[in-house]
Write a protein that holds these residues in place. Structure first.
Motif, PDB file in Angstrom:
ATOM      1  N   GLY A  77     -35.919  12.319  28.067  1.00  0.00           N
ATOM      2  CA  GLY A  77     -36.361  11.096  28.710  1.00  0.00           C
ATOM      3  C   GLY A  77     -35.906  10.999  30.150  1.00  0.00           C
ATOM      4  N   ALA A  78     -35.846   9.780  30.644  1.00  0.00           N
ATOM      5  CA  ALA A  78     -35.553   9.562  32.049  1.00  0.00           C
ATOM      6  C   ALA A  78     -34.130   9.968  32.425  1.00  0.00           C
ATOM      7  CB  ALA A  78     -35.785   8.100  32.403  1.00  0.00           C
ATOM      8  N   ALA A  79     -33.242   9.992  31.425  1.00  0.00           N
ATOM      9  CA  ALA A  79     -31.854  10.318  31.730  1.00  0.00           C
ATOM     10  C   ALA A  79     -31.661  11.784  32.037  1.00  0.00           C
ATOM     11  CB  ALA A  79     -30.948   9.928  30.560  1.00  0.00           C
ATOM     12  N   GLY A  80     -32.529  12.637  31.520  1.00  0.00           N
ATOM     13  CA  GLY A  80     -32.357  14.059  31.678  1.00  0.00           C
ATOM     14  C   GLY A  80     -33.199  14.612  32.804  1.00  0.00           C
ATOM     15  N   GLY A  81     -32.818  15.767  33.263  1.00  0.00           N
ATOM     16  CA  GLY A  81     -33.607  16.430  34.274  1.00  0.00           C
ATOM     17  C   GLY A  81     -32.934  16.409  35.634  1.00  0.00           C
ATOM     18  N   THR A  82     -33.670  16.867  36.589  1.00  0.00           N
ATOM     19  CA  THR A  82     -33.152  17.002  37.942  1.00  0.00           C
ATOM     20  C   THR A  82     -33.909  16.026  38.854  1.00  0.00           C
ATOM     21  OG1 THR A  82     -32.662  19.312  37.504  1.00  0.00           O
ATOM     22  CG2 THR A  82     -32.758  18.634  39.806  1.00  0.00           C
ATOM     23  N   THR A  83     -33.147  15.156  39.499  1.00  0.00           N
ATOM     24  CA  THR A  83     -33.717  14.054  40.252  1.00  0.00           C
ATOM     25  C   THR A  83     -33.410  14.200  41.737  1.00  0.00           C
ATOM     26  OG1 THR A  83     -33.245  12.677  38.321  1.00  0.00           O
ATOM     27  CG2 THR A  83     -33.841  11.542  40.347  1.00  0.00           C
ATOM     28  N   ILE A  84     -34.411  13.893  42.542  1.00  0.00           N
ATOM     29  CA  ILE A  84     -34.173  13.856  43.988  1.00  0.00           C
ATOM     30  C   ILE A  84     -33.277  12.665  44.278  1.00  0.00           C
ATOM     31  CG2 ILE A  84     -35.207  13.621  46.268  1.00  0.00           C
ATOM     32  CD1 ILE A  84     -36.061  16.176  45.058  1.00  0.00           C
ATOM     33  N   ASN A  85     -32.222  12.936  45.058  1.00  0.00           N
ATOM     34  CA  ASN A  85     -31.210  11.935  45.264  1.00  0.00           C
ATOM     35  C   ASN A  85     -30.823  11.850  46.724  1.00  0.00           C
ATOM     36  OD1 ASN A  85     -29.182  10.096  44.343  1.00  0.00           O
ATOM     37  ND2 ASN A  85     -29.184  11.254  42.449  1.00  0.00           N
ATOM     38  N   ALA A  86     -30.180  10.812  47.092  1.00  0.00           N
ATOM     39  CA  ALA A  86     -29.754  10.623  48.476  1.00  0.00           C
ATOM     40  C   ALA A  86     -28.232  10.669  48.527  1.00  0.00           C
ATOM     41  CB  ALA A  86     -30.266   9.300  48.994  1.00  0.00           C
ATOM     42  N   LEU A  87     -27.704  11.861  48.681  1.00  0.00           N
ATOM     43  CA  LEU A  87     -26.252  12.019  48.668  1.00  0.00           C
ATOM     44  C   LEU A  87     -25.770  12.828  49.862  1.00  0.00           C
ATOM     45  CD1 LEU A  87     -26.035  13.002  44.931  1.00  0.00           C
ATOM     46  CD2 LEU A  87     -25.210  10.877  45.878  1.00  0.00           C
ATOM     47  N   PRO A  88     -26.259  12.509  51.043  1.00  0.00           N
ATOM     48  CA  PRO A  88     -25.883  13.344  52.182  1.00  0.00           C
ATOM     49  C   PRO A  88     -24.398  13.287  52.518  1.00  0.00           C
ATOM     50  CG  PRO A  88     -27.105  11.407  52.909  1.00  0.00           C
ATOM     51  CD  PRO A  88     -27.179  11.423  51.429  1.00  0.00           C
ATOM     52  N   SER A  89     -23.776  12.144  52.286  1.00  0.00           N
ATOM     53  CA  SER A  89     -22.416  11.980  52.771  1.00  0.00           C
ATOM     54  C   SER A  89     -21.442  12.956  52.124  1.00  0.00           C
ATOM     55  CB  SER A  89     -21.960  10.537  52.536  1.00  0.00           C
ATOM     56  OG  SER A  89     -20.679  10.362  53.050  1.00  0.00           O
ATOM     57  N   ASP A  90     -21.490  13.023  50.802  1.00  0.00           N
ATOM     58  CA  ASP A  90     -20.595  13.936  50.104  1.00  0.00           C
ATOM     59  C   ASP A  90     -20.869  15.385  50.473  1.00  0.00           C
ATOM     60  OD1 ASP A  90     -20.382  12.104  46.947  1.00  0.00           O
ATOM     61  OD2 ASP A  90     -19.378  11.837  48.875  1.00  0.00           O
ATOM     62  N   ALA A  91     -22.160  15.698  50.587  1.00  0.00           N
ATOM     63  CA  ALA A  91     -22.511  17.073  50.929  1.00  0.00           C
ATOM     64  C   ALA A  91     -21.998  17.427  52.323  1.00  0.00           C
ATOM     65  CB  ALA A  91     -24.029  17.246  50.856  1.00  0.00           C
ATOM     66  N   LEU A  92     -22.161  16.500  53.248  1.00  0.00           N
ATOM     67  CA  LEU A  92     -21.645  16.726  54.604  1.00  0.00           C
ATOM     68  C   LEU A  92     -20.125  16.921  54.586  1.00  0.00           C
ATOM     69  CD1 LEU A  92     -23.421  14.262  57.050  1.00  0.00           C
ATOM     70  CD2 LEU A  92     -23.035  16.704  57.414  1.00  0.00           C
ATOM     71  N   THR A  93     -19.466  16.045  53.836  1.00  0.00           N
ATOM     72  CA  THR A  93     -18.008  16.113  53.782  1.00  0.00           C
ATOM     73  C   THR A  93     -17.539  17.442  53.218  1.00  0.00           C
ATOM     74  OG1 THR A  93     -17.849  13.721  53.511  1.00  0.00           O
ATOM     75  CG2 THR A  93     -15.954  15.010  52.827  1.00  0.00           C
ATOM     76  N   ARG A  94     -18.139  17.848  52.124  1.00  0.00           N
ATOM     77  CA  ARG A  94     -17.736  19.106  51.496  1.00  0.00           C
ATOM     78  C   ARG A  94     -17.952  20.279  52.446  1.00  0.00           C
ATOM     79  NH1 ARG A  94     -20.592  16.852  46.926  1.00  0.00           N
ATOM     80  NH2 ARG A  94     -22.363  18.147  47.541  1.00  0.00           N
ATOM     81  N   LEU A  95     -19.097  20.264  53.118  1.00  0.00           N
ATOM     82  CA  LEU A  95     -19.429  21.362  54.010  1.00  0.00           C
ATOM     83  C   LEU A  95     -18.422  21.437  55.159  1.00  0.00           C
ATOM     84  CD1 LEU A  95     -23.023  22.149  55.253  1.00  0.00           C
ATOM     85  CD2 LEU A  95     -21.102  22.230  56.790  1.00  0.00           C
ATOM     86  N   LEU A  96     -18.189  20.285  55.787  1.00  0.00           N
ATOM     87  CA  LEU A  96     -17.274  20.285  56.927  1.00  0.00           C
ATOM     88  C   LEU A  96     -15.854  20.622  56.522  1.00  0.00           C
ATOM     89  CD1 LEU A  96     -18.590  17.170  58.892  1.00  0.00           C
ATOM     90  CD2 LEU A  96     -18.761  19.573  59.564  1.00  0.00           C
ATOM     91  N   ARG A  97     -15.457  20.134  55.342  1.00  0.00           N
ATOM     92  CA  ARG A  97     -14.092  20.365  54.892  1.00  0.00           C
ATOM     93  C   ARG A  97     -13.817  21.846  54.720  1.00  0.00           C
ATOM     94  NH1 ARG A  97     -11.925  18.561  49.380  1.00  0.00           N
ATOM     95  NH2 ARG A  97     -12.453  20.742  49.323  1.00  0.00           N
ATOM     96  N   LEU A  98     -14.799  22.537  54.112  1.00  0.00           N
ATOM     97  CA  LEU A  98     -14.614  23.971  53.906  1.00  0.00           C
ATOM     98  C   LEU A  98     -14.531  24.703  55.236  1.00  0.00           C
ATOM     99  CD1 LEU A  98     -16.937  24.639  50.857  1.00  0.00           C
ATOM    100  CD2 LEU A  98     -14.505  25.114  50.984  1.00  0.00           C
ATOM    101  N   HIS A  99     -15.380  24.317  56.170  1.00  0.00           N
ATOM    102  CA  HIS A  99     -15.376  25.039  57.447  1.00  0.00           C
ATOM    103  C   HIS A  99     -14.148  24.704  58.275  1.00  0.00           C
ATOM    104  CE1 HIS A  99     -19.045  27.277  57.068  1.00  0.00           C
ATOM    105  NE2 HIS A  99     -19.584  26.241  56.484  1.00  0.00           N
ATOM    106  N   VAL A 100     -13.659  23.493  58.153  1.00  0.00           N
ATOM    107  CA  VAL A 100     -12.387  23.173  58.814  1.00  0.00           C
ATOM    108  C   VAL A 100     -11.267  24.008  58.190  1.00  0.00           C
ATOM    109  CG1 VAL A 100     -10.646  21.372  59.157  1.00  0.00           C
ATOM    110  CG2 VAL A 100     -13.055  20.868  59.600  1.00  0.00           C
ATOM    111  N   ALA A 101     -11.285  24.093  56.866  1.00  0.00           N
ATOM    112  CA  ALA A 101     -10.258  24.879  56.182  1.00  0.00           C
ATOM    113  C   ALA A 101     -10.336  26.356  56.557  1.00  0.00           C
ATOM    114  CB  ALA A 101     -10.387  24.704  54.668  1.00  0.00           C
ATOM    115  N   LEU A 102     -11.541  26.825  56.820  1.00  0.00           N
ATOM    116  CA  LEU A 102     -11.713  28.221  57.205  1.00  0.00           C
ATOM    117  C   LEU A 102     -11.446  28.430  58.689  1.00  0.00           C
ATOM    118  CD1 LEU A 102     -14.905  29.187  55.167  1.00  0.00           C
ATOM    119  CD2 LEU A 102     -12.647  30.234  54.957  1.00  0.00           C
TER     120      LEU A 102
END
Lengths: 255, 255
Positions: A77-102
């Motif tokens: 049903g609606a609970a399952g599957g892969t949904t388009i989402n708006a989560l740029p902030s976390d993705a940005l944070t994770r990306l920058l954090r790794l590159h800062v760490a590197l």
DNA sequence: AAAGAAGAAGTGGTCAGACCATTGACACCG
DNA sequence: CGGTGTCAATGGTCTGACCACTTCTTCTTT
């Protein structure tokens, strides 16, 4: 084709199976056929549709998850599957954090960009903030005021203060980039908090700066808020990087 | 735990198999045991080491690739395997582009942030640019000067101009974020280029603006360069969004 | 002994199939 | 009508087989 071309242009066909899937999703998004809240076809269905294996679909989904574009849940049903989402902030944070760490971004570079973005965010916050939003940043200030606060907790509240001001900007990209960059410096800043000797002096300066910024934003003085936040970030970084007792610069990553 | 927690804190164990791998890589990077240029263990070896399947390792690798942290190649020896890499710029661009396409960042928000970052970048470029770097931005101006240039080619050269100035800043994060944000607007801007009626007037304004910015950066006038680039971005966006012949705003994504 | 060719080993890339846990939809019964 | 059980569909995970590519090792030839 190598991993640099994860997002191929449409002039050249994708080389890897999972890139076929990425290209398909990309095209769906660009054409407007997939928008926030929509569900992707099920993995098995998408694999059949695009004539790739289900593993390839899953690998593509992981890529999109890393970019904050989709989220997945099991179930029918609606609970399952892969949904388009708006989560740029976390993705940005994770990306920058790794590159800062590197050490891909020298700390001084980050500070400069942070100054530019925080100036923008507090200016917009001075113009747009609601009382509820200012309440959030005030609460972070209250947490930091605790005389017995541990340095880690102080750092968390300090981060929360800046993130709250960014959130009050009323500009989604300013909010996300400002927050992401502050978050990406969370560990480097904490490392400095732990190593400085003059912590008691520094923490008082930080508290005073935060209160002055909050006051300027609250009364809507955008120019003063900008000036204060720039001075705050620069002087804090300077104090944390140069500890007289240590006799020299703690430094940051050098390229 | 769901896909929002792709980068779990270490206080809570990863819930999914591929997140075990991500946590391991994260820890290696943070501890300094994995740095740029180092190779990860082979997929099969990492699967054994972390007691997950090879598929889980591959999914984690796709995540890291999306974040610009690793690249992978087939083959034995140094040529093969998964290597820690420094590719933040492309990763940032891809991420922002998708979210702009999903209308998760209103165009007006992007313009504001772009103004802040381009001001920073041209200020730094005015202070730091080498003649070689200024040559690159000048070449983009020369391309745009062609009276018969197609709008798509103009857009590409326009993008290249801004990216070249960002590259001349001498600040890695400023360069990458500025370039990523300009790139993320490439298609929306091109869409407007294609729809405006007063193209001939607009393109002349764009050319004049670019030349003035280039001149200010070249003579090291940071303040003037900042002022010019802000005016340029705002007036260009305004011109491209309001077309008298169309009788109204082309508009951007609205939230 | 040195050089070249062939084979082996190791790499990521891909696929198919089996199984698991979760979730909602549907059918059945009281 | 409400509650319960079953089934189907979902993503999550693993295994094993095979592929193409690349380097390294071994064998053959000069």
């Amino acid at each position: 084709m190598d991993a640099d071309s994860l997002q191929p242009s449409f002039a050249e066909p994708p080389g890897r199976a999972f890139e076929v899937v990425l290209a398909w999703v990309d095209a769906q998004i660009l054409s407007g056929d997939l928008a926030v809240g929509d569900q992707l076809p099920a993995e098995r269905e998408l694999a059949r549709l695009l004539n790739v294996s289900r593993a390839a679909v899953r690998e593509a989904v992981r890529t999109l998850q890393a970019q904050g574009v989709v989220r997945s849940s099991v179930g029918a049903g609606a609970a399952g599957g892969t949904t388009i989402n708006a989560l740029p902030s976390d993705a940005l944070t994770r990306l920058l954090r790794l590159h800062v760490a590197l050490a891909n971004f020298p700390h001084e570079d980050v500070i400069e960009v942070r100054v530019a973005l925080e100036r923008l965010s507090v200016r917009l916050a001075a113009q747009n903030a609601t009382p509820e939003q200012l309440d959030v940043s005030q609460k972070a200030i209250d947490v930091m005021a605790d005389p017995d606060i541990e340095r880690e907790a102080f750092n968390d509240a300090d981060t929360a203060f800046h993130v709250a001001l960014a959130a009050a900007a009323g500009n989604r990209l300013a909010m996300d980039t400002t927050a992401a960059i502050r978050e990406s410096m969370r560990l480097p800043i904490l490392d400095r908090f732990r190593h400085v000797h003059a912590w008691d002096d520094i923490v008082e300066d930080l508290r005073r700066d935060h209160e002055a910024i909050q006051a300027a934003v609250t009364r809507g003085d955008a120019e003063e808020a900008e000036r204060l936040v720039e001075t705050h970030i620069r002087s804090a970084w300077h104090a944390l990087s140069y500890d007289v007792s240590a006799g020299g610069w703690l430094g940051g990553s050098e390229r």
